[in-house]
Design an enzyme around this catalytic site. Structure first.
Site, short mmCIF file in Angstrom:
data_model
loop_
_atom_site.label_atom_id
_atom_site.label_comp_id
_atom_site.label_asym_id
_atom_site.label_seq_id
_atom_site.Cartn_x
_atom_site.Cartn_y
_atom_site.Cartn_z
N HIS A 116 -1.26 -1.29 -4.23
CA HIS A 116 -2.51 -0.99 -3.53
C HIS A 116 -2.59 0.52 -3.28
CE1 HIS A 116 -5.90 -2.14 -0.87
NE2 HIS A 116 -5.48 -1.14 -0.08
N MET A 161 -9.13 7.95 0.17
CA MET A 161 -9.94 8.32 1.35
C MET A 161 -10.50 9.72 1.17
SD MET A 161 -7.49 6.91 4.37
CE MET A 161 -6.67 5.31 4.23
N MET A 173 -12.32 4.28 -0.30
CA MET A 173 -12.96 4.52 0.99
C MET A 173 -13.64 5.88 0.88
SD MET A 173 -9.81 3.03 3.22
CE MET A 173 -8.71 3.14 1.81
N SER A 203 0.85 -1.20 0.00
CA SER A 203 0.00 0.00 0.00
C SER A 203 0.88 1.24 0.00
CB SER A 203 -0.89 0.01 1.24
OG SER A 203 -1.38 1.32 1.44
N HIS A 210 -8.47 0.88 -3.70
CA HIS A 210 -9.37 0.64 -2.57
C HIS A 210 -10.07 1.97 -2.25
CE1 HIS A 210 -9.54 -0.35 2.05
NE2 HIS A 210 -10.73 -0.34 1.50
N MET A 232 -11.32 -6.13 5.81
CA MET A 232 -10.54 -5.13 6.56
C MET A 232 -10.18 -5.72 7.93
SD MET A 232 -10.20 -2.73 4.44
CE MET A 232 -9.18 -1.76 5.56
N ASP A 290 -4.83 3.53 -1.65
CA ASP A 290 -5.89 3.82 -0.69
C ASP A 290 -6.46 5.21 -0.92
OD1 ASP A 290 -6.04 1.49 1.02
OD2 ASP A 290 -3.97 1.95 1.58
N ASP A 315 -6.61 -6.68 4.46
CA ASP A 315 -6.03 -5.33 4.42
C ASP A 315 -6.00 -4.72 5.82
OD1 ASP A 315 -5.17 -2.79 3.79
OD2 ASP A 315 -6.95 -2.25 2.60
N GLY A 316 -4.78 -4.51 6.31
CA GLY A 316 -4.62 -3.80 7.58
C GLY A 316 -3.79 -4.57 8.59
C1 DX5 Z 1 -6.35 1.31 5.82
C2 DX5 Z 1 -5.87 0.99 4.43
C3 DX5 Z 1 -4.79 -0.01 4.39
C4 DX5 Z 1 -3.57 0.37 5.14
C5 DX5 Z 1 -2.55 -0.70 5.17
O1 DX5 Z 1 -7.40 2.20 5.73
O2 DX5 Z 1 -6.92 0.51 3.64
O3 DX5 Z 1 -4.48 -0.35 3.04
O4 DX5 Z 1 -2.99 1.53 4.63
O5 DX5 Z 1 -1.47 -0.24 5.91
P1 DX5 Z 1 -0.80 -1.13 7.05
O6 DX5 Z 1 -0.27 -2.33 6.35
O7 DX5 Z 1 0.28 -0.23 7.57
O8 DX5 Z 1 -1.87 -1.45 8.05
ZN ZN Z 2 -6.42 -0.40 1.64
#
Ligand code: DX5
Ligand code: ZN
Length: 218
Positions: free
Chosen positions: A32, A36, A67, A7, A65, A136, A34, A174-175
């Site tokens: 990946h 947001m 969000m 990510s 991804h 998640m 993210d 993920d996470g």
């Molecule tokens: C959280 C994200 C993840 C996150 C992963 O909202 O969707 O993709 O950034 O990061 P790590 O591996 O550091 O938890």
């Molecule tokens: Zn993610």
């Protein structure tokens, strides 16, 4: 098959192109991304403009991804920007069937993402539509959070739902994925592993990606 999706949330954004090339030469299977919106999750990150820039550098598929809520309005822009996979949160759209079909119509692979406390029954009516389920294992919004152990039970249950129906659906987790916990997630049934801080906090991305892959298949 074990696939690692670093990510870029934890990458150095001032050198994003270099960072992407480095994880790709280190063995990443996906990049990946993210996205947001400061509404669905309490953080703001990137939009289609940056995804498009990432797509110009990346040779591996972009695993986007989302969000964000609302989501449908923005799907064409992310598809056009070069997303290979687009994952939509079940909690972020009132019309999940429509959102998932829209992603497919745009020519992308489609994922449905579920927050840690979302009932799994939502999957029963959409599992046949998706290429992957994103489980998640943190509450989304930030990198570097701790893995929520209950996510393992969720992965197991979803694996069973998929196998019972004989569907070719992958599970992405993920996470909070680290070399120490990736094996448990793989044994539960995940095959795609997102890792942000675990990869980008180490000096040698190739070494940590290899360790993640080895530990997952051990
Ligand atoms: C959280 C994200 C993840 C996150 C992963 O909202 O969707 O993709 O950034 O990061 P790590 O591996 O550091 O938890
Ligand atoms: Zn993610």
């Amino acid at each position: 098959m074990i696939q690692i999706a670093p990510s870029i949330l934890s990458a150095d954004f001032s050198r994003l192109g270099e960072e992407i090339r480095a994880v790709e030469s280190g063995g990443a299977d996906y990049i990946h991304v993210d996205v947001m919106d400061g509404h669905f999750v309490p953080n703001l990150t990137i939009g289609p403009l940056v995804v498009e820039a990432v797509a110009r550098v990346a040779t591996k598929p972009l695993d986007v991804h989302l969000m964000i809520s609302p989501v449908d309005l923005y799907l064409p822009a992310f598809a056009k920007a070069g997303a290979g996979i687009i994952s939509v949160h079940a909690e972020a759209t009132l019309h999940l069937d429509r959102s998932l079909n829209l992603v497919k119509e745009l020519g992308c692979r489609v994922g449905v993402a579920l927050n840690p406390a979302t009932p799994l029954c939502v999957l029963s009516s959409v599992l046949h539509l998706v290429d992957l389920v994103v489980v998640m294992s943190v509450n989304p919004g930030f990198g570097g959070q701790s893995f929520i152990p209950h996510a393992l039970h969720r992965i197991q249950t979803i694996r069973r739902m998929i196998d019972d129906r004989g569907l070719p659906v992958q599970i992405e987790v993920d996470g909070g994925i680290k070399p120490e916990n990736i094996r448990a997630a793989a044994q539960a049934g995940a095959t795609i592993f997102v890792a942000g801080s675990a990869v980008f906090s180490r000096p040698d991305y190739g070494a940590v990606i290899q360790t993640l892959r080895d530990n997952a298949s051990a």
